[in-house]
Design an enzyme around this catalytic site. Sequence first.
Site, PDB file in Angstrom:
ATOM      1  N   ARG B  58      11.203  -7.633  -5.466  1.00  0.00           N
ATOM      2  CA  ARG B  58      12.579  -7.604  -4.826  1.00  0.00           C
ATOM      3  C   ARG B  58      12.613  -7.395  -3.398  1.00  0.00           C
ATOM      4  O   ARG B  58      13.125  -8.190  -2.605  1.00  0.00           O
ATOM      5  CB  ARG B  58      13.575  -6.854  -5.464  1.00  0.00           C
ATOM      6  CG  ARG B  58      13.178  -5.409  -5.739  1.00  0.00           C
ATOM      7  CD  ARG B  58      14.519  -4.839  -6.140  1.00  0.00           C
ATOM      8  NE  ARG B  58      15.091  -4.936  -7.531  1.00  0.00           N
ATOM      9  CZ  ARG B  58      15.916  -4.974  -8.329  1.00  0.00           C
ATOM     10  NH1 ARG B  58      17.217  -4.601  -7.498  1.00  0.00           N
ATOM     11  NH2 ARG B  58      16.075  -4.948  -9.346  1.00  0.00           N
ATOM     12  N   THR B  59      11.724  -6.294  -2.939  1.00  0.00           N
ATOM     13  CA  THR B  59      11.794  -6.030  -1.308  1.00  0.00           C
ATOM     14  C   THR B  59      11.075  -7.156  -0.733  1.00  0.00           C
ATOM     15  O   THR B  59      11.735  -7.689   0.587  1.00  0.00           O
ATOM     16  CB  THR B  59      11.031  -4.712  -1.169  1.00  0.00           C
ATOM     17  OG1 THR B  59      11.711  -3.725  -2.011  1.00  0.00           O
ATOM     18  CG2 THR B  59      11.188  -4.388   0.337  1.00  0.00           C
ATOM     19  N   LYS B  86     -10.834   3.280  -0.099  1.00  0.00           N
ATOM     20  CA  LYS B  86     -11.608   3.239   1.358  1.00  0.00           C
ATOM     21  C   LYS B  86     -10.622   2.614   2.267  1.00  0.00           C
ATOM     22  O   LYS B  86     -10.404   1.427   2.475  1.00  0.00           O
ATOM     23  CB  LYS B  86     -13.001   2.523   1.262  1.00  0.00           C
ATOM     24  CG  LYS B  86     -14.126   3.259   0.795  1.00  0.00           C
ATOM     25  CD  LYS B  86     -15.045   3.870   1.780  1.00  0.00           C
ATOM     26  CE  LYS B  86     -16.149   4.652   1.293  1.00  0.00           C
ATOM     27  NZ  LYS B  86     -16.008   6.043   1.522  1.00  0.00           N
ATOM     28  N   ARG B 108       4.605  -2.291   3.057  1.00  0.00           N
ATOM     29  CA  ARG B 108       4.649  -1.394   2.004  1.00  0.00           C
ATOM     30  C   ARG B 108       3.584  -1.015   1.522  1.00  0.00           C
ATOM     31  O   ARG B 108       2.339  -1.357   1.405  1.00  0.00           O
ATOM     32  CB  ARG B 108       5.235  -2.215   0.852  1.00  0.00           C
ATOM     33  CG  ARG B 108       5.427  -1.537  -0.611  1.00  0.00           C
ATOM     34  CD  ARG B 108       6.432  -0.488  -1.101  1.00  0.00           C
ATOM     35  NE  ARG B 108       7.583  -0.889  -0.692  1.00  0.00           N
ATOM     36  CZ  ARG B 108       8.403  -0.979  -1.639  1.00  0.00           C
ATOM     37  NH1 ARG B 108       7.972  -1.066  -2.825  1.00  0.00           N
ATOM     38  NH2 ARG B 108       9.629  -1.297  -1.554  1.00  0.00           N
ATOM     39  N   HIS B 136      11.946   4.864   3.257  1.00  0.00           N
ATOM     40  CA  HIS B 136      12.230   3.471   2.936  1.00  0.00           C
ATOM     41  C   HIS B 136      13.503   2.941   3.735  1.00  0.00           C
ATOM     42  O   HIS B 136      14.603   2.835   3.086  1.00  0.00           O
ATOM     43  CB  HIS B 136      12.482   3.246   1.334  1.00  0.00           C
ATOM     44  CG  HIS B 136      12.549   1.969   0.893  1.00  0.00           C
ATOM     45  ND1 HIS B 136      12.611   0.724   1.708  1.00  0.00           N
ATOM     46  CD2 HIS B 136      12.593   1.342  -0.308  1.00  0.00           C
ATOM     47  CE1 HIS B 136      12.668  -0.317   0.850  1.00  0.00           C
ATOM     48  NE2 HIS B 136      12.529  -0.094  -0.322  1.00  0.00           N
TER      49      HIS B 136
END
Lengths: 429, 306
Positions: B58-59, B86, B108, B136
């Site tokens: 959704r984002t 890593k 994100r 956020h």
Amino acid sequence: MMNILLKGGRVVDPSQNIDEEIDLLIKEGKIAQIGKDIDKNTIADSAPQTLNLEGKIVVPGLIDMHTHLREPGFEYKETIQTGCQAAVAGGFTSIACMPNTNPINDNRSVTELIHRQAKRYNLANVYPIAAISRGSEGITLTEFGDLKDAGAVAFSDDGKPVMNSALMRRALEYAFSLDIPIISHCEDTTLSAGGLMNEGFVSTELGLQGIPNIAEDIMVARDIAIADYTNTPVHIAHVSTAGSVRLIRAAKERGIKVTAETAPHYFSLTDETLNKYDTCAKVYPPLRSADDVTAIKEGLSDGTIDAIASDHAPHSSIEKEVEFEYASSGMIGLETSLSLSLKLVAEGILTLNQLILKMSTNPAGILRIPKGTLKIGSDADITVIDTEREWTVDINTFRSKSKNSPFNGWKLKGMAVLTIMGGEIKYSV
Amino acid sequence: MKLASKDVLGIKELSVDEINLILDTAESFIEVSTREIKKVPTLRGKTLVTLFYEPSTRTRTSFEIAAKRLSADTVSISATTSSVIKGETLIDTARNLEAMNPDIIAIRHSAAGAPHMLSKLIKQSIINAGDGAHEHPTQALLDMMTIKEKKGGIAGLKVAIIGDIAHSRVARSNIYGLTKMGADVTVAGPVTMIPRDIDKMGVTVHYRLEEAIKNADIIMMLRIQLERQGDSIFPSLREYSNYYCLNAQNIKLAKDDVLVMHPGPINRGVEIAPDIADGPYSVILEQVTNGVAVRMALLYLLAGGK
Ligand SMILES: [Zn+2]
Ligand SMILES: [Zn+2]
């Protein structure tokens, strides 16, 4: 071997209660004479090299009782050679190195390798600390006697706590019978698991999982309880919390054989340093709150904390230039330790004499090594300090192979200007 | 007026004026989304990269739709967090991205601070699309936009945020934003979900839902991460929902015109009873709509003014 006459410096030697402007003669690697106006012409054999040290401080060679050298196994971070170069540049003539190499120093061959390499470069005295348990896994004791014979001066599973209390008890008892100290990394891993920094307002704001003070305090309390019950000594590494200071103070008042060290970052920085996710300031135990910093300073001042050690922990950019969560913990310290500690003298928290006690005489006593003194006949390990000299920390000029210092760019006052080990000049500016 | 920084890393760094600027700009973009041809040429030739190390359909979709409505090109890059243990990967990815010269990168990441690290490494604008339990910001902005739209303003409102505050980036961003805008913010949850010293962020702390939502204008329910049960921060879902589920009974404690918000996706019956989630108080779908407008506003403010 050149004989050296150190003239006109202020000699501060807590082991002999000396604090005055006197001369000091080094002959064949030993301290030969100490007193007012030593005339080089009265010295029978070869004329010594004379150094005028007016305005400088002459002290027993500094000892860092908690250093991580990464050899064997992680030579890309540090080697015994680069570690020793950093040590003498920071004013240290002796360092004790922790066993978390690869392989771990839990057997004679690693201890001997460290000795051999240190001898080869012959820059600073290197005293290996061997692991308490095999592989530092906290299950079976290492062969303390054999390791001591091979040259280990203490035992520690540093980097990891000995979680098993019964094993810790056995370690303290067995080490006591050999008169060799146990150095405890105090951390209850059930409380610290997943933690990335001190638990408090800053961790709340940053959304990073915290490590509570009690993760340290509980283990300090446990180790004190075991030391009390078994009547054996224990040395607490890198004290970072107000609670630990209180516990150690109370234990000492009751006559329990506990000694403790802290590191310069625990009295120079708070967890606020992390507010930009600076991975260089990510350490174990974590940087704590301002209240803890105050308590550490009080502990240093009143003698609760016996020693200042760097906990020099080199990591390369591969481990540090990553997301905070994935970054390795530790910062280098050999080349900033003295200057940061001299701030305590400038602030009136310690006298110069007390500082040298904590950076030389006491570490020698805790490790039972014949250092930390300028007594006639002892090895000529000497550090000369210019307390007035100002400098700016520049990681690019460091001898250490790794550059993970949060102090880069700091303006500091006071530094080692001459480091003599075994009567030989190993570093000078 | 412009944004002070090239990046939007968190609400903490934004001033009240900047928040107002973003919300006003977003409001002006609402209209674009209602047109028959939902597109303006504002960002033609600009490129948005969505760099998601954590899946969030959704984002990501919201960012992509926002970019497309402004005629920007979008490229999406996915990576699993397991492949980046890593961390060189983030540096390598950053350098590669920089070489391809996009205009904005929305990132994100499961690690708090990852967008901050990226912003130091490269010159392009970075939008934090959610970093660990830290911030956020676009979610908080769309929440504030929704509140403003429904209530006419934010100052003076009583807002209750309920649930796992400790692990919620939505909670942090909203606390920064709402307190800056003058709201009276209360948080509530079991003590194990309330992080240390949170009161120093300017909020009131309660441990019972009922106390927190009393006379509330806004109730913001957080998503419970079901996998946290093993961490002993709550004993069972049943226990949690018994005490912290917003339902037809306890909602009566709030104001009559209370708004119920949730960042989604909802665990129906765990944090909100189904009839409340779909009922008249809920503005959950408006939040989604406003998400597109807020992201359009940010893209415009970061890339459009040049
Ligand atoms: Zn340690
Ligand atoms: Zn250590």
